[in-house]
Design a protein around this motif. Structure first.
Motif, PDB file in Angstrom:
ATOM      1  N   ALA A 211       3.056  -0.238 -10.373  1.00 15.83           N
ATOM      2  CA  ALA A 211       2.394  -1.469 -10.803  1.00 15.83           C
ATOM      3  C   ALA A 211       1.691  -2.180  -9.650  1.00 15.83           C
ATOM      4  CB  ALA A 211       3.409  -2.406 -11.458  1.00 15.83           C
ATOM      5  N   VAL A 212       2.203  -2.005  -8.452  1.00 18.44           N
ATOM      6  CA  VAL A 212       1.581  -2.670  -7.302  1.00 18.44           C
ATOM      7  C   VAL A 212       0.336  -1.903  -6.855  1.00 18.44           C
ATOM      8  CG1 VAL A 212       2.158  -3.746  -5.081  1.00 18.44           C
ATOM      9  CG2 VAL A 212       3.960  -3.237  -6.686  1.00 18.44           C
ATOM     10  N   SER A 213       0.050  -0.782  -7.539  1.00 15.13           N
ATOM     11  CA  SER A 213      -1.022   0.163  -7.204  1.00 15.13           C
ATOM     12  C   SER A 213      -1.082   0.513  -5.712  1.00 15.13           C
ATOM     13  CB  SER A 213      -2.387  -0.284  -7.726  1.00 15.13           C
ATOM     14  OG  SER A 213      -2.676  -1.578  -7.313  1.00 15.13           O
ATOM     15  N   PRO A 214      -0.039   1.223  -5.262  1.00 15.56           N
ATOM     16  CA  PRO A 214      -0.007   1.662  -3.877  1.00 15.56           C
ATOM     17  C   PRO A 214      -0.935   2.860  -3.677  1.00 15.56           C
ATOM     18  CG  PRO A 214       1.886   2.544  -5.028  1.00 15.56           C
ATOM     19  CD  PRO A 214       1.123   1.729  -6.021  1.00 15.56           C
ATOM     20  N   GLU A 215      -1.175   3.213  -2.431  1.00 19.09           N
ATOM     21  CA  GLU A 215      -1.976   4.410  -2.165  1.00 19.09           C
ATOM     22  C   GLU A 215      -1.055   5.600  -1.921  1.00 19.09           C
ATOM     23  OE1 GLU A 215      -4.422   3.082   1.152  1.00 19.09           O
ATOM     24  OE2 GLU A 215      -4.401   1.131   0.162  1.00 19.09           O
ATOM     25  N   ILE A 216       0.093   5.299  -1.332  1.00 20.97           N
ATOM     26  CA  ILE A 216       1.067   6.353  -1.031  1.00 20.97           C
ATOM     27  C   ILE A 216       2.383   5.998  -1.710  1.00 20.97           C
ATOM     28  CG2 ILE A 216       2.397   7.462   0.812  1.00 20.97           C
ATOM     29  CD1 ILE A 216       0.092   6.879   2.674  1.00 20.97           C
ATOM     30  N   ILE A 217       3.076   7.008  -2.258  1.00 25.81           N
ATOM     31  CA  ILE A 217       4.409   6.761  -2.798  1.00 25.81           C
ATOM     32  C   ILE A 217       5.410   7.589  -2.003  1.00 25.81           C
ATOM     33  CG2 ILE A 217       5.908   6.875  -4.822  1.00 25.81           C
ATOM     34  CD1 ILE A 217       3.404   6.723  -6.536  1.00 25.81           C
ATOM     35  N   LEU A 218       6.411   6.898  -1.470  1.00 28.04           N
ATOM     36  CA  LEU A 218       7.478   7.584  -0.753  1.00 28.04           C
ATOM     37  C   LEU A 218       8.656   7.743  -1.702  1.00 28.04           C
ATOM     38  CD1 LEU A 218       7.384   5.334   2.429  1.00 28.04           C
ATOM     39  CD2 LEU A 218       6.177   7.498   2.080  1.00 28.04           C
TER      40      LEU A 218
ATOM     41  N   ILE B  14      13.187  -4.980 -18.870  1.00 28.71           N
ATOM     42  CA  ILE B  14      12.397  -3.807 -18.509  1.00 28.71           C
ATOM     43  C   ILE B  14      10.965  -4.229 -18.172  1.00 28.71           C
ATOM     44  CG2 ILE B  14      11.401  -1.686 -19.461  1.00 28.71           C
ATOM     45  CD1 ILE B  14      14.026  -1.338 -21.016  1.00 28.71           C
ATOM     46  N   PHE B  15      10.420  -5.071 -19.029  1.00 25.26           N
ATOM     47  CA  PHE B  15       9.049  -5.555 -18.810  1.00 25.26           C
ATOM     48  C   PHE B  15       8.936  -6.257 -17.447  1.00 25.26           C
ATOM     49  CE2 PHE B  15       5.665  -8.637 -18.969  1.00 25.26           C
ATOM     50  CZ  PHE B  15       4.645  -7.987 -19.642  1.00 25.26           C
ATOM     51  N   ASN B  16       9.870  -7.177 -17.214  1.00 25.74           N
ATOM     52  CA  ASN B  16       9.782  -7.961 -15.973  1.00 25.74           C
ATOM     53  C   ASN B  16      10.048  -7.131 -14.729  1.00 25.74           C
ATOM     54  OD1 ASN B  16       9.069 -10.326 -17.208  1.00 25.74           O
ATOM     55  ND2 ASN B  16      11.185 -11.022 -17.457  1.00 25.74           N
ATOM     56  N   ASN B  17      10.832  -6.058 -14.882  1.00 23.26           N
ATOM     57  CA  ASN B  17      11.030  -5.166 -13.750  1.00 23.26           C
ATOM     58  C   ASN B  17       9.701  -4.589 -13.283  1.00 23.26           C
ATOM     59  OD1 ASN B  17      13.632  -4.053 -12.437  1.00 23.26           O
ATOM     60  ND2 ASN B  17      14.256  -4.657 -14.498  1.00 23.26           N
ATOM     61  N   VAL B  18       8.911  -4.138 -14.247  1.00 20.75           N
ATOM     62  CA  VAL B  18       7.619  -3.553 -13.887  1.00 20.75           C
ATOM     63  C   VAL B  18       6.675  -4.641 -13.384  1.00 20.75           C
ATOM     64  CG1 VAL B  18       5.700  -2.145 -14.686  1.00 20.75           C
ATOM     65  CG2 VAL B  18       7.967  -1.772 -15.622  1.00 20.75           C
TER      66      VAL B  18
ATOM     67  N   ARG C 181       0.825  -1.219   0.000  1.00 18.70           N
ATOM     68  CA  ARG C 181       0.000   0.000   0.000  1.00 18.70           C
ATOM     69  C   ARG C 181       0.854   1.262   0.000  1.00 18.70           C
ATOM     70  NH1 ARG C 181      -3.958  -0.434   4.915  1.00 18.70           N
ATOM     71  NH2 ARG C 181      -4.917   1.381   3.903  1.00 18.70           N
ATOM     72  N   VAL C 182       2.065   1.133   0.532  1.00 11.60           N
ATOM     73  CA  VAL C 182       2.962   2.286   0.604  1.00 11.60           C
ATOM     74  C   VAL C 182       4.228   1.974  -0.190  1.00 11.60           C
ATOM     75  CG1 VAL C 182       4.170   3.865   2.139  1.00 11.60           C
ATOM     76  CG2 VAL C 182       2.073   2.757   2.911  1.00 11.60           C
ATOM     77  N   GLY C 183       4.273   2.424  -1.433  1.00  8.97           N
ATOM     78  CA  GLY C 183       5.415   2.127  -2.291  1.00  8.97           C
ATOM     79  C   GLY C 183       6.572   3.056  -2.021  1.00  8.97           C
ATOM     80  N   MET C 184       7.767   2.695  -2.540  1.00  6.82           N
ATOM     81  CA  MET C 184       8.933   3.529  -2.270  1.00  6.82           C
ATOM     82  C   MET C 184       9.858   3.597  -3.480  1.00  6.82           C
ATOM     83  SD  MET C 184      11.410   3.387   0.997  1.00  6.82           S
ATOM     84  CE  MET C 184      12.151   4.887   1.552  1.00  6.82           C
ATOM     85  N   VAL C 185      10.330   4.816  -3.758  1.00  4.78           N
ATOM     86  CA  VAL C 185      11.335   5.027  -4.796  1.00  4.78           C
ATOM     87  C   VAL C 185      12.601   5.502  -4.095  1.00  4.78           C
ATOM     88  CG1 VAL C 185      11.946   6.334  -6.858  1.00  4.78           C
ATOM     89  CG2 VAL C 185       9.578   5.610  -6.488  1.00  4.78           C
ATOM     90  N   PHE C 186      13.728   4.868  -4.415  1.00  4.89           N
ATOM     91  CA  PHE C 186      14.951   5.122  -3.656  1.00  4.89           C
ATOM     92  C   PHE C 186      15.808   6.202  -4.302  1.00  4.89           C
ATOM     93  CE2 PHE C 186      13.409   1.014  -2.529  1.00  4.89           C
ATOM     94  CZ  PHE C 186      13.698   0.885  -1.188  1.00  4.89           C
TER      95      PHE C 186
ATOM     96  N   LEU D 112      11.824   3.895 -14.487  1.00  8.46           N
ATOM     97  CA  LEU D 112      11.454   2.482 -14.475  1.00  8.46           C
ATOM     98  C   LEU D 112      11.107   2.046 -13.042  1.00  8.46           C
ATOM     99  CD1 LEU D 112      11.223  -0.261 -15.910  1.00  8.46           C
ATOM    100  CD2 LEU D 112      13.668  -0.578 -15.556  1.00  8.46           C
ATOM    101  N   CYS D 113      11.906   2.516 -12.094  1.00  5.85           N
ATOM    102  CA  CYS D 113      11.631   2.174 -10.683  1.00  5.85           C
ATOM    103  C   CYS D 113      10.294   2.760 -10.240  1.00  5.85           C
ATOM    104  CB  CYS D 113      12.747   2.680  -9.779  1.00  5.85           C
ATOM    105  SG  CYS D 113      14.291   1.813 -10.039  1.00  5.85           S
ATOM    106  N   ILE D 114       9.967   3.945 -10.748  1.00 14.02           N
ATOM    107  CA  ILE D 114       8.671   4.534 -10.417  1.00 14.02           C
ATOM    108  C   ILE D 114       7.548   3.689 -11.021  1.00 14.02           C
ATOM    109  CG2 ILE D 114       7.177   6.553 -10.740  1.00 14.02           C
ATOM    110  CD1 ILE D 114       9.698   8.294 -10.537  1.00 14.02           C
TER     111      ILE D 114
END
Lengths: 322, 249
Positions: free
Chosen positions: B161-168, B99-103, B83-88, B154-156
């Motif tokens: 893809a996991v359809s989070p509600e919040i992105i950190l 690329i496809f499999n990453n997503v 629910r809470v995704g993260m981009v580093f 790509l990381c975003i």
């Protein structure tokens, strides 16, 4: 005229030495280059010497040396097939046993173990890799072989005796003992290198997986996937060790050039043939055949190590691009 | 205004070392909250508490964090992170995957195996991350063989893809060149229509450009938290003003 030319050439070399700004650096570079080249030369020389030494046998037997299964010093017929078979089968089976165990150990050490436990355990694993093989051999003779004779082989022949792999009298000494001892010896090598490979996967990869909602197990699988080439490289090094191992194997394998599907039967490996028979090699042909065996072993080992290197390199390059 | 995430009296520790002191912040839904402050002020630790990555490196917390009025410190972290995704900070695509499999990775982790289901989601997320046009012809290339800016998008996409509600986002543009940075900032502006975003940044101009609210952290304490416009024009605290004017930090 010519004199002038050579003197100018000399001068230019002299200039070059001076222009490299520092004579010390120049000497240092050339000297280390010499050392590096000497390693390379040593390998070439070793191969060449063995080729020369085995010429007699190569000329007489040709390829049949590799495919003929009679090894008879009395009649001077040398076919190395059973010996190559014993080498390959013992190493391969040892790897089949050791690989899953090693990967398990490596995963535990790098992903699961708390730091206070990881350090001493890793040290122990590396210590295992450093034990002289004759000690493994002694342990094999006095502990492993009696145990196999009294417990393992009777049990296997009782339960699975209908399979060709478990037929025959339980001697204790034989392929099974060699396989077990080899797997014990190979295990620390594969697990300590695999642990290093797993640890070299950046923490950001684990975090990426966890942040996507991966469980510990799932993130470990992703790390394992990244580490695959390195683990394969570690496996190849383990295979190299298993194929080249001499002392411990000789002490428990039974030392008979025999192709048999049964793990209970004695067998022979290239390294142990050489170690056991070179003192008895009285005729030139016998000696030549032994040296050819060494050459075959040499080539196989070089191929395995080269493959291992390539795999590890391919892994390194991948990380550099990220 | 609906509050998506409510942090109450949060303390965070590394061992005995207290790195966050009594932080309380409300994050409104579909807004962007920027966290600013000098290095070592606990910005990263703070957002890592929000998806419980802080405890992965052995940290502990005190206090409560409410996600839709449910205390996330008491839920299963694996479920929470969906629910809470993260981009580093540093782009971290999986190099052994295309690329496809990453997503698709996040979907597969959640047990979605049907390719017919996965393909449209991957395309949608790559489009959302403004990467589709650049990679649509080489989806099977390794995720590591594209530029740093593309890797970050790509990381975003992978996070979306996991359809989070919040992105950190933990300084998502600090390792990127100015053009890629602009792309990421535009993206954040687009994403807040559908997501609630908390972004840590070193760059005050960036905070001013992308965020609706800004929080200023200093040595583990929340000094000031208010509307971004107000923060950058007339902050309440002298310390905030000094930091924004570049007098320290």
């Amino acid at each position: 005229m010519r004199k002038v030319e050579t003197s100018s050439k000399k001068k230019s070399l002299f200039k070059k030495i001076l222009s490299s700004s520092n004579v010390g650096d120049f000497i240092f570079e050339r000297l280390t280059l010499l050392f590096a080249v000497s390693v390379f030369l040593l390998v070439i020389l070793l191969g060449y010497e063995m080729y020369q030494g085995s010429k007699l046998s190569i000329e007489k037997f040709g390829w049949s040396f590799l495919v003929n299964s009679t090894w008879d010093p009395v009649r001077e017929i040398y076919g190395a097939l059973p010996i190559i078979y014993g080498t390959v089968v013992s190493a391969a089976l040892a790897l089949i046993i050791a690989l899953p165990l090693s990967i398990g150990v490596a995963i535990y050490l790098s992903e699961v173990a708390p730091p206070w436990l990881e350090k001493p355990l890793s040290f122990l694993v590396e210590l295992l890799a450093g034990i002289p093989s004759v000690i493994y051999g002694l342990w094999g003779i006095f502990v492993l072989v009696p145990w196999i004779r009294k417990v393992v082989e009777p049990y296997l022949s009782d339960k699975l005796g209908y399979l060709p792999f478990f037929k025959g009298a339980p001697y204790g000494f034989g392929l099974l003992a060699a396989v077990i001892i080899l797997s014990v010896m190979v295990l620390p090598i594969i697990s300590s290198i695999s642990r290093d490979v797993l640890k070299s996967v950046p923490r950001s990869q684990r975090e990426a997986a966890l942040a996507l909602g991966a469980s510990k197990w799932q993130s470990t699988m992703i790390v394992l996937r990244d580490a695959r080439p390195g683990i394969l490289g570690a496996t190849m090094l383990g295979l190299g060790r298993a194929i080249g191992e001499t002392m411990a194997v000789t002490m428990v394998i039974g030392n008979r050039a025999l192709i048999s599907p049964s793990l209970f039967d004695p067998s022979y490996t290239m390294a142990s043939v050489i170690a056991n028979e070179f003192t008895e090699a009285t005729s030139e042909m016998y000696l030549s055949a032994l040296i050819e065996l060494a050459l075959v072993l040499f080539v196989i080992t070089i191929i395995i190590n080269a493959l291992a290197r390539l795999l590890v390199w391919s892994m390194d390059r991948k990380w550099k691009t990220t | 205004m609906e509050i998506k995430l409510s942090v109450k009296n949060l303390d965070a520790y590394y061992g005995k070392n207290k790195v966050l002191k009594n932080i309380s912040i409300d994050v409104p839904k579909n807004k962007v909250v920027a966290i600013i402050g000098p290095s070592g002020c606990g910005k990263s630790t703070f957002i890592r508490c929000l998806n419980r990555m802080h405890e992965v490196v052995g940290g502990t917390i005190n206090g409560s964090i409410l996600l839709d009025n449910e205390d996330l410190t008491k839920t299963d972290p694996v479920l929470l992170r969906k629910r809470v995704g993260m981009v580093f900070q540093k782009p971290n695509p999986f190099p052994s995957m295309s690329i496809f499999n990453n997503v698709a990775a996040g979907l597969r982790l959640n047990g979605v195996r049907n390719k017919k289901q996965i393909t449209p989601i991957v395309e949608k997320c790559l489009k959302q991350a403004a990467l589709w046009e650049e990679v649509k012809n080489n989806l099977n290339d390794s995720g590591a063989n594209i530029s740093g800016g593309q890797q970050q998008r790509l990381c975003i996409a992978r996070t979306l893809a996991v359809s989070p509600e919040i992105i950190l986002m933990d300084e998502p543009a600090s390792a990127l060149d100015p053009i890629s940075t602009t792309k990421i900032e535009d993206l954040i502006f687009e994403l807040k229509k559908d997501y609630t975003i908390v972004i840590v940044t070193h760059n005050m101009q960036q905070a001013a450009r992308v965020s609706d609210y800004t929080a200023f952290f200093y040595v583990g304490e929340l000094i000031e938290y208010s509307d971004t416009k107000k923060m950058f024009t007339s902050p309440d605290k002298q310390q905030t003003e000094d930091y924004i004017r570049g007098k320290f930090g």
